[in-house]
Design a protein around this motif. Structure first.
Motif, PDB file in Angstrom:
ATOM      1  N   TYR A  32       0.838 -11.941 -11.789  1.00  0.00           N
ATOM      2  CA  TYR A  32      -0.571 -12.407 -11.249  1.00  0.00           C
ATOM      3  C   TYR A  32      -0.759 -13.948 -11.577  1.00  0.00           C
ATOM      4  O   TYR A  32      -1.087 -14.836 -10.595  1.00  0.00           O
ATOM      5  CB  TYR A  32      -1.595 -11.749 -12.311  1.00  0.00           C
ATOM      6  N   ASN A  33      -0.083 -14.503 -12.665  1.00  0.00           N
ATOM      7  CA  ASN A  33      -0.134 -15.912 -12.807  1.00  0.00           C
ATOM      8  C   ASN A  33       1.030 -16.623 -12.140  1.00  0.00           C
ATOM      9  O   ASN A  33       0.714 -17.769 -11.876  1.00  0.00           O
ATOM     10  CB  ASN A  33       0.209 -16.074 -14.499  1.00  0.00           C
ATOM     11  N   THR A  34       1.845 -16.095 -11.576  1.00  0.00           N
ATOM     12  CA  THR A  34       2.938 -16.948 -10.823  1.00  0.00           C
ATOM     13  C   THR A  34       2.539 -16.766  -9.442  1.00  0.00           C
ATOM     14  O   THR A  34       3.049 -17.648  -8.578  1.00  0.00           O
ATOM     15  CB  THR A  34       4.412 -16.358 -11.174  1.00  0.00           C
ATOM     16  N   ARG A  35       1.832 -15.833  -9.007  1.00  0.00           N
ATOM     17  CA  ARG A  35       1.553 -15.757  -7.433  1.00  0.00           C
ATOM     18  C   ARG A  35       0.655 -16.686  -6.951  1.00  0.00           C
ATOM     19  O   ARG A  35       1.042 -17.227  -5.799  1.00  0.00           O
ATOM     20  CB  ARG A  35       0.668 -14.228  -7.298  1.00  0.00           C
ATOM     21  N   LYS A  36      -0.012 -17.592  -7.639  1.00  0.00           N
ATOM     22  CA  LYS A  36      -0.355 -18.753  -7.009  1.00  0.00           C
ATOM     23  C   LYS A  36       0.477 -19.762  -6.746  1.00  0.00           C
ATOM     24  O   LYS A  36       0.207 -20.563  -5.749  1.00  0.00           O
ATOM     25  CB  LYS A  36      -1.691 -19.176  -8.386  1.00  0.00           C
ATOM     26  N   GLU A  37       1.639 -19.807  -7.416  1.00  0.00           N
ATOM     27  CA  GLU A  37       2.486 -20.930  -7.394  1.00  0.00           C
ATOM     28  C   GLU A  37       3.532 -20.701  -6.327  1.00  0.00           C
ATOM     29  O   GLU A  37       4.130 -21.151  -5.362  1.00  0.00           O
ATOM     30  CB  GLU A  37       3.138 -21.431  -8.706  1.00  0.00           C
ATOM     31  N   ARG A  38       3.800 -19.255  -6.416  1.00  0.00           N
ATOM     32  CA  ARG A  38       5.010 -18.720  -5.648  1.00  0.00           C
ATOM     33  C   ARG A  38       4.300 -17.384  -4.892  1.00  0.00           C
ATOM     34  O   ARG A  38       4.686 -16.378  -5.348  1.00  0.00           O
ATOM     35  CB  ARG A  38       6.376 -18.567  -6.424  1.00  0.00           C
ATOM     36  N   PRO A  39       3.621 -17.416  -3.796  1.00  0.00           N
ATOM     37  CA  PRO A  39       3.001 -16.116  -3.331  1.00  0.00           C
ATOM     38  C   PRO A  39       4.137 -15.082  -2.838  1.00  0.00           C
ATOM     39  O   PRO A  39       3.780 -13.928  -2.675  1.00  0.00           O
ATOM     40  CB  PRO A  39       2.217 -16.737  -2.272  1.00  0.00           C
ATOM     41  N   GLU A  40       5.337 -15.513  -2.455  1.00  0.00           N
ATOM     42  CA  GLU A  40       6.186 -14.626  -1.926  1.00  0.00           C
ATOM     43  C   GLU A  40       7.027 -14.111  -3.026  1.00  0.00           C
ATOM     44  O   GLU A  40       7.628 -14.627  -3.976  1.00  0.00           O
ATOM     45  CB  GLU A  40       7.230 -15.498  -0.828  1.00  0.00           C
ATOM     46  N   PRO A  41       7.320 -12.660  -3.030  1.00  0.00           N
ATOM     47  CA  PRO A  41       7.782 -11.969  -4.114  1.00  0.00           C
ATOM     48  C   PRO A  41       9.456 -12.260  -3.918  1.00  0.00           C
ATOM     49  O   PRO A  41      10.080 -12.406  -2.846  1.00  0.00           O
ATOM     50  CB  PRO A  41       7.701 -10.549  -3.685  1.00  0.00           C
ATOM     51  N   ALA A  42      10.081 -12.482  -5.117  1.00  0.00           N
ATOM     52  CA  ALA A  42      11.229 -12.873  -5.128  1.00  0.00           C
ATOM     53  C   ALA A  42      12.192 -11.736  -5.246  1.00  0.00           C
ATOM     54  O   ALA A  42      13.525 -11.796  -4.934  1.00  0.00           O
ATOM     55  CB  ALA A  42      11.525 -13.587  -6.613  1.00  0.00           C
ATOM     56  N   ASN A  43      11.699 -10.514  -5.692  1.00  0.00           N
ATOM     57  CA  ASN A  43      12.606  -9.023  -5.885  1.00  0.00           C
ATOM     58  C   ASN A  43      11.938  -7.896  -5.588  1.00  0.00           C
ATOM     59  O   ASN A  43      10.529  -8.264  -5.122  1.00  0.00           O
ATOM     60  CB  ASN A  43      13.254  -9.291  -7.184  1.00  0.00           C
TER      61      ASN A  43
END
Length: 93
Positions: A32-43
């Motif tokens: 939730y906290n990283t979704r703002k900076e990196r909206p695309e899932p990495a895995n």
């Protein structure tokens, strides 16, 4: 009264499930906290979390959550400041 073997098995099962619940909660909060900076899932795990626990779900589930990045600043709803001032005036009288 539970038989001792069944009680131990049940206890360890509950411990395992609660541990998994805690780990999933941490993963959801991290995403939730990283979704703002990196909206695309990495895995695959991030993709699962995005599909199952979107921002609306997290904000509804943890309504009183305050981001640590705001350094303790809480956003006030319109009219809250006036209500607080009015309450302080009533107490001082």
């Amino acid at each position: 009264k539970f038989p001792p073997v069944a009680a131990k098995v049940l206890t360890w099962l509950i411990i395992a499930l609660m541990s998994l619940n805690g780990l999933l909660t941490v993963a959801v909060m991290q995403r939730y906290n990283t979704r703002k900076e990196r909206p695309e899932p990495a895995n695959v795990l991030e993709e699962f979390i995005d599909e199952t626990y979107d921002d609306a779900f997290v904000e509804h589930r943890w309504q009183n959550m305050v981001s640590a990045e705001g350094e303790g600043e809480v956003e006030e709803e319109p009219g809250e400041a006036e209500d607080a001032e009015g309450a302080e005036e009533e107490l001082s009288q």
